[in-house]
Design a protein around this motif. Structure first.
Motif, PDB file in Angstrom:
ATOM      1  N   ALA A 185       0.831  -1.204   0.000  1.00 27.57           N
ATOM      2  CA  ALA A 185       0.000   0.000   0.000  1.00 27.57           C
ATOM      3  C   ALA A 185       0.867   1.256   0.000  1.00 27.57           C
ATOM      4  N   MET A 186       1.974   1.214   0.749  1.00 31.47           N
ATOM      5  CA  MET A 186       2.890   2.352   0.778  1.00 31.47           C
ATOM      6  C   MET A 186       3.511   2.586  -0.593  1.00 31.47           C
ATOM      7  N   VAL A 187       3.880   1.508  -1.294  1.00 33.35           N
ATOM      8  CA  VAL A 187       4.457   1.661  -2.635  1.00 33.35           C
ATOM      9  C   VAL A 187       3.477   2.397  -3.544  1.00 33.35           C
ATOM     10  N   ARG A 188       2.214   2.055  -3.452  1.00 31.39           N
ATOM     11  CA  ARG A 188       1.221   2.741  -4.280  1.00 31.39           C
ATOM     12  C   ARG A 188       1.184   4.233  -3.956  1.00 31.39           C
ATOM     13  N   ARG A 189       1.241   4.558  -2.671  1.00 26.45           N
ATOM     14  CA  ARG A 189       1.252   5.974  -2.293  1.00 26.45           C
ATOM     15  C   ARG A 189       2.514   6.656  -2.791  1.00 26.45           C
ATOM     16  N   MET A 190       3.649   5.978  -2.663  1.00 28.89           N
ATOM     17  CA  MET A 190       4.922   6.563  -3.071  1.00 28.89           C
ATOM     18  C   MET A 190       4.955   6.805  -4.573  1.00 28.89           C
ATOM     19  N   VAL A 191       4.477   5.855  -5.344  1.00 31.47           N
ATOM     20  CA  VAL A 191       4.499   6.017  -6.804  1.00 31.47           C
ATOM     21  C   VAL A 191       3.560   7.142  -7.223  1.00 31.47           C
ATOM     22  N   ARG A 192       2.379   7.210  -6.614  1.00 27.31           N
ATOM     23  CA  ARG A 192       1.462   8.306  -6.953  1.00 27.31           C
ATOM     24  C   ARG A 192       2.092   9.653  -6.616  1.00 27.31           C
ATOM     25  N   TYR A 193       2.767   9.728  -5.479  1.00 26.10           N
ATOM     26  CA  TYR A 193       3.437  10.972  -5.103  1.00 26.10           C
ATOM     27  C   TYR A 193       4.507  11.338  -6.135  1.00 26.10           C
ATOM     28  N   LEU A 194       5.288  10.359  -6.557  1.00 27.58           N
ATOM     29  CA  LEU A 194       6.352  10.620  -7.522  1.00 27.58           C
ATOM     30  C   LEU A 194       5.791  11.104  -8.860  1.00 27.58           C
ATOM     31  N   VAL A 195       4.700  10.506  -9.298  1.00 26.65           N
ATOM     32  CA  VAL A 195       4.075  10.961 -10.543  1.00 26.65           C
ATOM     33  C   VAL A 195       3.602  12.402 -10.391  1.00 26.65           C
ATOM     34  N   GLN A 196       3.029  12.727  -9.242  1.00 27.82           N
ATOM     35  CA  GLN A 196       2.602  14.101  -8.995  1.00 27.82           C
ATOM     36  C   GLN A 196       3.783  15.078  -9.038  1.00 27.82           C
ATOM     37  N   CYS A 197       4.975  14.559  -8.682  1.00 27.94           N
ATOM     38  CA  CYS A 197       6.189  15.389  -8.710  1.00 27.94           C
ATOM     39  C   CYS A 197       6.802  15.463 -10.105  1.00 27.94           C
ATOM     40  N   HIS A 210       4.327  -0.393 -12.063  1.00 33.95           N
ATOM     41  CA  HIS A 210       3.865  -0.013 -13.403  1.00 33.95           C
ATOM     42  C   HIS A 210       2.361   0.184 -13.436  1.00 33.95           C
ATOM     43  N   GLU A 211       1.626  -0.603 -12.639  1.00 36.87           N
ATOM     44  CA  GLU A 211       0.172  -0.481 -12.641  1.00 36.87           C
ATOM     45  C   GLU A 211      -0.262   0.877 -12.095  1.00 36.87           C
ATOM     46  N   VAL A 212       0.388   1.311 -11.038  1.00 40.45           N
ATOM     47  CA  VAL A 212       0.035   2.589 -10.427  1.00 40.45           C
ATOM     48  C   VAL A 212       0.514   3.763 -11.277  1.00 40.45           C
ATOM     49  N   ALA A 213       1.775   3.705 -11.716  1.00 41.30           N
ATOM     50  CA  ALA A 213       2.335   4.816 -12.493  1.00 41.30           C
ATOM     51  C   ALA A 213       1.609   4.992 -13.818  1.00 41.30           C
ATOM     52  N   GLN A 214       1.320   3.907 -14.498  1.00 40.85           N
ATOM     53  CA  GLN A 214       0.683   4.014 -15.810  1.00 40.85           C
ATOM     54  C   GLN A 214      -0.802   4.313 -15.714  1.00 40.85           C
ATOM     55  N   ALA A 262      -1.790   6.587 -13.703  1.00 41.36           N
ATOM     56  CA  ALA A 262      -1.711   8.040 -13.594  1.00 41.36           C
ATOM     57  C   ALA A 262      -1.269   8.670 -14.905  1.00 41.36           C
ATOM     58  N   ASP A 263      -0.344   8.015 -15.590  1.00 40.03           N
ATOM     59  CA  ASP A 263       0.149   8.490 -16.885  1.00 40.03           C
ATOM     60  C   ASP A 263       0.614   7.278 -17.692  1.00 40.03           C
ATOM     61  N   PRO A 264      -0.113   6.909 -18.736  1.00 41.43           N
ATOM     62  CA  PRO A 264       0.240   5.717 -19.520  1.00 41.43           C
ATOM     63  C   PRO A 264       1.642   5.754 -20.117  1.00 41.43           C
ATOM     64  N   GLN A 265       2.256   6.941 -20.190  1.00 46.05           N
ATOM     65  CA  GLN A 265       3.599   7.050 -20.751  1.00 46.05           C
ATOM     66  C   GLN A 265       4.691   6.793 -19.717  1.00 46.05           C
ATOM     67  N   GLY A 318      17.113  15.849  -9.272  1.00 49.66           N
ATOM     68  CA  GLY A 318      15.671  15.729  -9.409  1.00 49.66           C
ATOM     69  C   GLY A 318      15.194  14.290  -9.416  1.00 49.66           C
ATOM     70  N   SER A 319      16.127  13.345  -9.371  1.00 49.50           N
ATOM     71  CA  SER A 319      15.770  11.931  -9.258  1.00 49.50           C
ATOM     72  C   SER A 319      15.517  11.586  -7.797  1.00 49.50           C
ATOM     73  N   TYR A 320      14.972  10.391  -7.568  1.00 51.00           N
ATOM     74  CA  TYR A 320      14.573  10.002  -6.216  1.00 51.00           C
ATOM     75  C   TYR A 320      15.060   8.595  -5.874  1.00 51.00           C
ATOM     76  N   LEU A 321      15.210   8.362  -4.564  1.00 46.58           N
ATOM     77  CA  LEU A 321      15.517   7.038  -4.032  1.00 46.58           C
ATOM     78  C   LEU A 321      14.491   6.719  -2.953  1.00 46.58           C
ATOM     79  N   GLY A 322      13.796   5.580  -3.107  1.00 46.52           N
ATOM     80  CA  GLY A 322      12.834   5.137  -2.114  1.00 46.52           C
ATOM     81  C   GLY A 322      13.283   3.828  -1.485  1.00 46.52           C
TER      82      GLY A 322
END
Length: 270
Positions: A58-70, A89-93, A95-98, A184-188
């Motif tokens: 669940a945290m990974v989903r939150r983290m990926v959504r946050y990163l896409v927002q960034c 990939h399911e969460v990021a895509q 939010a943005d299929p690209q 501007g890159s991230y490490l989780g």
């Protein structure tokens, strides 16, 4: 702290797979009877672990959504396991299929299954490689085809460093990936620490079922060192359920005592 919970590398070792055990706990279908058996054994000895695995996903989903927002659209997930049940990939895509995602694991069977799952996804793939060999991963043709390292990339090590002992210099490995990223890159990172209940569970497993797998548990202060030179995103390095919970989330009682330090950090500009 190294504790025996990974099957030894010998022919007598049980053939269960930690990644597939996690898939079982997450409600997936990519596991075998032996994985389910050992998952149930672990649940008997350490009943909190399946809950923590689900919380981590669940945290990974939150983290990926946050990163896409960034604005991040590129993800490198190291030590990936089975890429299902709402993974990167399911969460990021969604939010943005690209969004582009590359999973990496050393287990050829997991890689084969992952590649099959991603077969029709042109923006995601699965690379078979040893993540400890940083140059091999970063120099892999498929990585260079899928990810542009001159643009921000999020490198995720979710429960990954647990399986890399200090003798294999995990800090140098992490630094190797971070050094290759642009600003501007991230490490989780999410990582288990020792608790009395967990250590008692390992001992009980050994008494009841034999040799478990091998993991290295680290204190939050040790996990924090992996973020050296980076800027931690608020709320910083915190217990797993407290990393940016969604509005309406109801964390378990005493969530602040959950010993799974979790954080996301940004690489600053020059």
């Amino acid at each position: 702290m190294v504790l025996p919970i990974e099957a030894p590398n010998d022919k007598s070792a049980p053939a269960f797979n930690i990644a597939r055990i996690r898939d079982y706990w997450l409600g997936g279908v990519h596991h075998a009877e032996l994985d389910r058996k050992y998952a149930d054994h672990i649940m008997v000895c350490a009943p909190q672990v399946p809950y923590l695995v689900r919380e981590q996903r669940a945290m990974v989903r939150r983290m990926v959504r946050y990163l896409v927002q960034c604005g991040v659209r590129q993800f490198l997930d190291l030590g990936s396991g089975v890429p299902t049940m709402g993974y990167v990939h399911e969460v990021a895509q969604a939010a943005d299929p690209q969004s582009r995602v590359l999973y990496v694991d050393i287990d050829p069977h997991l890689v084969r299954d992952g590649q099959e799952l991603l077969r029709d996804n042109e923006n995601a793939d699965y690379l078979e490689a040893d993540i400890r060999r940083v140059d091999d991963v970063l120099g892999a043709p498929r990585l260079r085809e899928l990810l542009d390292l001159s643009r921000p990339v999020a490198v995720l090590m979710i429960e990954t460093l647990l399986h890399i002992p200090d003798t294999e210099e995990p800090a140098a490995m992490v630094a190797g990936y971070v050094d290759a990223l642009c600003s501007g890159s991230y490490l989780g990172i999410s990582h288990f620490s020792a608790t009395t209940e967990l250590m008692n569970g390992f001992m009980l497993f050994a008494q009841m079922f034999g040799v478990p797998p091998v993991v290295t548990l680290r204190e939050p202060e040790q996990v924090a060192e992996f973020f050296t030179g980076l800027e931690l995103v608020p709320p910083g390095l915190v217990p797993l359920p407290l990393w940016r919970p969604d509005p309406g989330d109801d964390p378990q009682r005493n969530a602040d005592r959950v010993r799974v330090p979790t954080g996301l950090a940004r690489k600053p500009g020059v």
